[in-house]
Write an enzyme that holds these catalytic residues in place. Structure first.
Site: not given
Ligand code: F6R
Length: 605
Positions: A99-100, A485
């Site tokens: 791991n690392g 959220e």
């Molecule tokens: C908020 C959150 C979402 C994600 C968004 C994009 O806490 O987690 O707003 O940032 O759904 O998700 P990714 O980064 O996986 O494309």
């Protein structure tokens, strides 16, 4: 992050290891593997996918008193059967799990290949197996010691050999490792939950410690072989809570993992005071880029807002940051030397992927910033920069955001360096400042109890406001999103200067306003906005740098930030907002790790 588990003793290794790995899946779950020693032979089974897929592939569990296992979260090489651990040498004598990140693996690999070693994976880890093979001269311990002396980077390692069917050799540097002390049996693991219920007596290994584990004995030394006296840590954890490392929720655990995640994301990217992305072999594109489109969703979009300010300031390239779900409906005026940067923790978000494909259809180069090796955006983009946040289990994104910020800054600094767009002395000052970001985040985490008390005080409010200017506005957006959220409290973020153009009408007696004040040059402006809301009865919580404390006297409460470089402030100033959102959710009885109506990544339309 990955999970390591090892066993040597009177029982059967395989079921113990599989059970331990199941408690470590929070550390990684894109592939898994196990090696056991049977009749003088190493039997290795490894599989892309969840641990359950590896167990199915294993079939009937082998009988063996010795074994090591691994659950992976890819950092070098996509998730695949070959890249899964354990890795082994050419002769099948040695198996190891890691791991690392081995930072100098490319050079080591080149040298080992010239010496005739055949590699079967794309991982950094495999070089260690071949190094141990190279130095093996009848003693596994000595061979591992020699191999370790060649490594740069971070490691928690566990190594076994068919020639020593009761011994595990393990060592640690900048990645966690513990030894569980049993009766006639001993364990090694990445984290305590893996051995809970088997033993409550543990050695927590420190950096640069090396351990030889047999069923009857555990000997800890430093890397040079000097004996280290360890005291036994008696574990009295609740096994369920322990999977969250003692935290009540994954979200809080992940908030606290930020210093490590920030450190790992920077690891190997700063050499001699300079940021280095030359390994991407994208300098020609970086040199010629005339305009950048940063496209992402949600929290990742907020990281893109910060990225825009940093790139424009340092690299002097015009940047547009857009929400992926909107971007696809724009009639973009593409130019051949445009560059798109997509940011996505999961690398699978449908709207982000659609924007990426739109750019590619128009012949535009795409750079992806993602946390998941081998994800869709990583596969389809021209180049990828990985955030090394480890798996993010809580739905609300925290450590992914801070590592996305780190990548945005590194990229801005690198672009500025190769395009000669910024004062080199100031630039190297900023690179130096980057190296303190992890400790600054650690410092803010110490404010947790104070922030928790604030959340308790305001737990019943109906509405909140987040204000900021410049970088602080981008962070205010993220703070408001987090609160909505997970705690279901209405939250609005405003660019502080916009208040008087309408939203001020919403401010009422007793409404909490969280004001971000990290930009030294903007403090007077920020205070005049704060006076406006206070005049309408708002209670103002200032998230302000300690050197600006005097200027913020009129605020009702203050959460102090260390004296961070204003450009880099978001990495630090977001932390109190994450903690505030977390405790608001806890006090309001919300399901913190799985908020209503939301999933971790939105992969379907
Ligand atoms: C908020 C959150 C979402 C994600 C968004 C994009 O806490 O987690 O707003 O940032 O759904 O998700 P990714 O980064 O996986 O494309």
């Amino acid at each position: 992050m990955c999970g390591i588990m090892g066993y040597t003793g009177k029982g059967n290794a395989a079921p113990v290891i599989i059970d331990g790995l199941s408690k470590l899946e929070y550390r990684g779950y894109d592939s898994a593997g196990i090696a056991v020693c049977q009749e003088g032979k190493l039997e290795i089974t490894k599989k892309k996918g969840r641990l359950a897929d590896m167990v199915t592939a294993l079939g009937e569990l082998p009988e063996s008193p010795l074994g090591i296992g691994h659950t992976r979260w890819a950092t070098h090489g996509i998730p695949s059967d070959n890249n899964a651990h354990p890795h082994y040498d050419c002769q099948g004598r040695i198996a190891l799990v890691h791991n690392g990140i081995i930072e100098n693996y490319a050079n080591l690999r080149k040298d080992l290949m010239l010496e005739g070693h055949d590699f079967v994976s794309e991982t950094d880890t495999e070089v260690v197996a071949h190094l141990v093979e190279k130095y093996y001269n009848g003693s596994l311990e000595q061979a591992v010691r020699k191999a370790l002396s060649c490594l740069q980077g971070s490691f928690a390692l566990a190594v076994i050999s068919r020639d020593e069917p009761h011994t595990i050799i393990a060592a640690k540097k900048d990645s966690p490792l513990i030894v569980g002390l049993g009766e006639g049996e001993n364990y090694i693991a990445s984290d305590i939950p893996a051995i809970l219920g088997r033993t409550a007596r543990v050695y927590i290994l420190e950096d640069d410690e090396f351990v030889v584990v047999t069923p009857e004995q555990v000997t800890v030394t430093d890397l040079s072989g000097n004996l280290v006296e360890k005291s036994v840590f008696d574990v009295d954890w609740d096994p369920i809570a322990a999977e969250k490392g003692g935290y009540e929720h994954f979200m809080l655990k992940e908030i606290h993992e930020q210093p490590e995640a920030v450190r790992k994301t920077m690891s190997g990217r700063i050499h001699d005071g300079r940021v280095d992305f030359s390994d991407l072999q994208f300098d020609e594109v970086f040199q010629n880029t005339r305009k950048i489109f940063i496209v992402a969703c949600g929290t990742a979009y907020h990281a893109g807002m910060v990225g825009r300010l940093a790139i424009e300031k340092l690299a002097r390239i015009p940047v547009e940051t857009d929400i992926a779900s909107e971007f696809r409906y724009r009639d973009v005026l593409w130019q051949p030397d445009d560059l798109m940067i997509v940011i996505s923790q999961s690398g699978e978000t449908a709207d982000t992927l659609a924007a990426l494909r739109e750019a590619k259809r128009n012949g535009i180069k795409v750079l992806a910033v993602t946390n998941v090796v081998g994800s869709a955006v990583a596969r389809e983009a021209d180049r990828v920069i990985y955030t090394h946040a480890g798996p993010e289990i809580a739905v609300a994104s925290t450590k992914a955001y801070s590592t996305q910020l780190v990548v945005m800054y590194l990229l801005a600094l690198y672009l500025a360096e190769i395009r000669h767009s910024y004062d080199p002395v100031k630039l190297s000052g900023m690179v130096r400042d980057m190296l303190y970001m992890d400790t600054m985040v650690e410092q803010v985490l110490k404010e947790q109890d104070k922030i928790k008390a604030l959340a308790e005080k305001y737990r019943s409010v109906q509405s909140t406001f987040f204000l900021g200017r410049g970088m602080d506005y981008a962070v205010a957006m993220e703070g408001a999103l987090k609160l909505k959220e997970i705690s279901y409290v209405h939250a609005e973020a405003y660019a502080a200067g916009e208040l008087k153009h309408g939203p001020l009408a919403l401010i009422d007696e007793g409404v909490p306003v969280l004001a971000l004040i990290s930009q030294d040059k903007l403090v007077d402006k920020a205070m005049s906005n704060i006076k406006e809301v206070k005049a309408r009865g708002a209670v103002v919580v200032a998230i302000c740098k300690e050197n600006l404390q005097e200027d913020c006297q009129e605020c009702d409460e203050q959460i102090l930030l260390p004296r961070v470089n204003p450009l880099l402030a978001p990495v630090v100033s977001v932390v109190p907002l994450q903690i505030f959102a977390y405790y608001m959710a806890v006090f309001r009885g919300a399901d913190v790790d799985k908020p209503r109506n939301l999933a971790k990544s939105v992969t379907v339309e």
